[in-house]
Design a protein around this motif. Structure first.
Motif, PDB file in Angstrom:
ATOM      1  N   GLU A  15      18.817  -4.222 -13.086  1.00  0.00           N
ATOM      2  CA  GLU A  15      17.166  -3.921 -13.112  1.00  0.00           C
ATOM      3  C   GLU A  15      16.790  -2.440 -13.493  1.00  0.00           C
ATOM      4  N   THR A  16      15.892  -2.311 -14.251  1.00  0.00           N
ATOM      5  CA  THR A  16      15.654  -1.041 -14.966  1.00  0.00           C
ATOM      6  C   THR A  16      14.394  -0.669 -14.169  1.00  0.00           C
ATOM      7  N   THR A  17      13.850   0.656 -14.900  1.00  0.00           N
ATOM      8  CA  THR A  17      12.803   1.282 -14.078  1.00  0.00           C
ATOM      9  C   THR A  17      11.722   0.272 -13.541  1.00  0.00           C
ATOM     10  N   PRO A  18      11.560   0.381 -12.151  1.00  0.00           N
ATOM     11  CA  PRO A  18      10.766  -0.695 -11.742  1.00  0.00           C
ATOM     12  C   PRO A  18       9.330  -0.352 -11.698  1.00  0.00           C
ATOM     13  N   GLN A  19       8.561  -1.299 -11.855  1.00  0.00           N
ATOM     14  CA  GLN A  19       7.087  -1.375 -11.873  1.00  0.00           C
ATOM     15  C   GLN A  19       6.438  -1.444 -10.364  1.00  0.00           C
ATOM     16  N   LEU A  20       5.124  -0.999 -10.178  1.00  0.00           N
ATOM     17  CA  LEU A  20       4.544  -0.910  -8.905  1.00  0.00           C
ATOM     18  C   LEU A  20       3.799  -2.230  -8.958  1.00  0.00           C
ATOM     19  N   VAL A  21       4.428  -3.087  -7.609  1.00  0.00           N
ATOM     20  CA  VAL A  21       3.834  -4.307  -7.538  1.00  0.00           C
ATOM     21  C   VAL A  21       2.768  -4.331  -6.441  1.00  0.00           C
ATOM     22  N   ILE A  22       1.596  -4.907  -6.816  1.00  0.00           N
ATOM     23  CA  ILE A  22       0.315  -4.807  -6.049  1.00  0.00           C
ATOM     24  C   ILE A  22       0.218  -6.593  -5.939  1.00  0.00           C
ATOM     25  N   GLU A  23      -0.201  -6.710  -4.605  1.00  0.00           N
ATOM     26  CA  GLU A  23      -0.789  -8.022  -4.272  1.00  0.00           C
ATOM     27  C   GLU A  23      -1.970  -8.203  -3.669  1.00  0.00           C
ATOM     28  N   PHE A  24      -2.849  -9.088  -3.874  1.00  0.00           N
ATOM     29  CA  PHE A  24      -4.130  -9.147  -3.603  1.00  0.00           C
ATOM     30  C   PHE A  24      -4.310 -10.192  -2.507  1.00  0.00           C
ATOM     31  N   TYR A  25      -5.176  -9.756  -1.245  1.00  0.00           N
ATOM     32  CA  TYR A  25      -5.645 -10.593  -0.242  1.00  0.00           C
ATOM     33  C   TYR A  25      -7.113 -10.786  -0.058  1.00  0.00           C
ATOM     34  N   ASP A  26      -7.528 -11.646   0.811  1.00  0.00           N
ATOM     35  CA  ASP A  26      -8.754 -12.172   1.122  1.00  0.00           C
ATOM     36  C   ASP A  26      -9.320 -11.207   2.217  1.00  0.00           C
ATOM     37  N   ILE A  27     -10.397 -10.364   2.074  1.00  0.00           N
ATOM     38  CA  ILE A  27     -10.823  -9.407   3.257  1.00  0.00           C
ATOM     39  C   ILE A  27     -11.104 -10.156   4.367  1.00  0.00           C
ATOM     40  N   SER A  28     -11.658 -11.377   4.342  1.00  0.00           N
ATOM     41  CA  SER A  28     -12.170 -11.832   5.351  1.00  0.00           C
ATOM     42  C   SER A  28     -11.145 -12.691   6.074  1.00  0.00           C
ATOM     43  N   ASN A  29      -9.979 -12.842   5.430  1.00  0.00           N
ATOM     44  CA  ASN A  29      -8.942 -13.564   6.036  1.00  0.00           C
ATOM     45  C   ASN A  29      -7.644 -13.141   5.523  1.00  0.00           C
ATOM     46  N   PRO A  30      -7.314 -11.858   5.972  1.00  0.00           N
ATOM     47  CA  PRO A  30      -6.306 -10.868   5.674  1.00  0.00           C
ATOM     48  C   PRO A  30      -4.767 -11.586   5.609  1.00  0.00           C
ATOM     49  N   ALA A  31      -4.492 -12.696   5.922  1.00  0.00           N
ATOM     50  CA  ALA A  31      -3.236 -13.235   5.789  1.00  0.00           C
ATOM     51  C   ALA A  31      -3.171 -14.207   4.619  1.00  0.00           C
ATOM     52  N   VAL A  32      -4.294 -14.410   3.862  1.00  0.00           N
ATOM     53  CA  VAL A  32      -4.533 -15.143   2.742  1.00  0.00           C
ATOM     54  C   VAL A  32      -4.412 -14.418   1.572  1.00  0.00           C
ATOM     55  N   LEU A  33      -3.609 -14.792   0.507  1.00  0.00           N
ATOM     56  CA  LEU A  33      -3.749 -14.219  -0.952  1.00  0.00           C
ATOM     57  C   LEU A  33      -4.758 -14.638  -1.511  1.00  0.00           C
ATOM     58  N   LYS A  34      -5.399 -13.668  -2.524  1.00  0.00           N
ATOM     59  CA  LYS A  34      -6.564 -14.069  -3.158  1.00  0.00           C
ATOM     60  C   LYS A  34      -6.160 -13.747  -4.810  1.00  0.00           C
ATOM     61  N   ASN A  35      -6.907 -14.705  -5.437  1.00  0.00           N
ATOM     62  CA  ASN A  35      -6.589 -14.400  -7.061  1.00  0.00           C
ATOM     63  C   ASN A  35      -7.763 -13.613  -7.416  1.00  0.00           C
ATOM     64  N   VAL A  36      -7.343 -12.761  -8.438  1.00  0.00           N
ATOM     65  CA  VAL A  36      -8.441 -12.019  -9.164  1.00  0.00           C
ATOM     66  C   VAL A  36      -9.071 -12.690 -10.333  1.00  0.00           C
ATOM     67  N   VAL A  37     -10.056 -12.166 -10.741  1.00  0.00           N
ATOM     68  CA  VAL A  37     -10.731 -12.835 -11.525  1.00  0.00           C
ATOM     69  C   VAL A  37     -11.386 -11.771 -12.981  1.00  0.00           C
ATOM     70  N   ASN A  38     -10.392 -12.062 -13.853  1.00  0.00           N
ATOM     71  CA  ASN A  38     -10.829 -11.006 -15.123  1.00  0.00           C
ATOM     72  C   ASN A  38     -10.502  -9.701 -14.731  1.00  0.00           C
ATOM     73  N   LEU A  39      -9.592  -9.472 -14.285  1.00  0.00           N
ATOM     74  CA  LEU A  39      -9.087  -8.091 -13.843  1.00  0.00           C
ATOM     75  C   LEU A  39      -8.663  -7.339 -14.914  1.00  0.00           C
ATOM     76  N   LYS A  40      -9.346  -6.318 -15.538  1.00  0.00           N
ATOM     77  CA  LYS A  40      -9.020  -5.619 -16.573  1.00  0.00           C
ATOM     78  C   LYS A  40      -8.417  -4.312 -16.031  1.00  0.00           C
ATOM     79  N   VAL A  41      -7.046  -3.963 -16.446  1.00  0.00           N
ATOM     80  CA  VAL A  41      -6.350  -2.713 -16.143  1.00  0.00           C
ATOM     81  C   VAL A  41      -6.352  -1.769 -17.400  1.00  0.00           C
ATOM     82  N   THR A  42      -6.959  -0.660 -17.083  1.00  0.00           N
ATOM     83  CA  THR A  42      -6.790   0.572 -18.165  1.00  0.00           C
ATOM     84  C   THR A  42      -6.209   1.553 -17.634  1.00  0.00           C
TER      85      THR A  42
END
Length: 153
Positions: A15-42
């Motif tokens: 493995e080379t230089t690692p990237q920061l890994v972010i996971e998204f969750y549902d605020i109303s049910n914190p144990a459940v993963l939530k998909n992002v919709v058109n998340l533009k990262v700049t």
């Protein structure tokens, strides 16, 4: 056959230089993963988006290897003129170059500052934060095999 003349350490498989890994969750049910919709990262100072993520609950973002701060603008619902919302994450860290192997050379690992590993701000105060909560899993960014930050929205 093409690699028969190469020694084992002539090919970088580590493995080379690692990237920061972010996971998204549902605020109303914190144990459940939530998909992002058109998340533009700049990245701060970039004219074009690093990437636009859609229908995923996990993303990876690179940290700068020549500075101790990386700032990202995260625009949720980026294709909507009325529902888009932009938040800013600024990561503060120290860097260390670590020798991997002859073939790979060095990689940079990161240690987020304990007191202010990251700051969350709103790009436009009037629209409020779309990121409602965060949970930093580890200050050490050494590998991409683990989640470093959880975001709840």
């Amino acid at each position: 056959m093409a690699f028969s003349g190469c020694e084992k350490d002539d090919i970088c498989v580590d493995e080379t230089t690692p990237q920061l890994v972010i996971e998204f969750y549902d605020i109303s049910n914190p144990a459940v993963l939530k998909n992002v919709v058109n998340l533009k990262v700049t990245g701060e100072g970039m004219t074009e988006a690093l990437n636009t993520f859609n229908g995923v609950s996990k993303i990876s973002l690179p940290l700068k290897t020549n500075e101790d701060v990386t700032k990202y603008h995260l625009l949720l619902n980026s294709n909507s003129s009325t529902a888009s919302n932009e938040d800013v994450l600024e990561f503060n860290y120290t860097r260390q170059n670590v020798y991997v192997s002859r073939a790979c050379g060095y990689k940079t690992v990161f240690e987020l500052n304990t007191a202010n590993g990251f700051d969350l701000t709103d790009a436009t105060i009037t629209d409020g934060l779309w990121i409602q909560d965060t949970n930093l899993q580890t200050n050490s960014i050494i590998t991409e095999d683990e989640v470093h930050l959880k975001i709840y929205f």
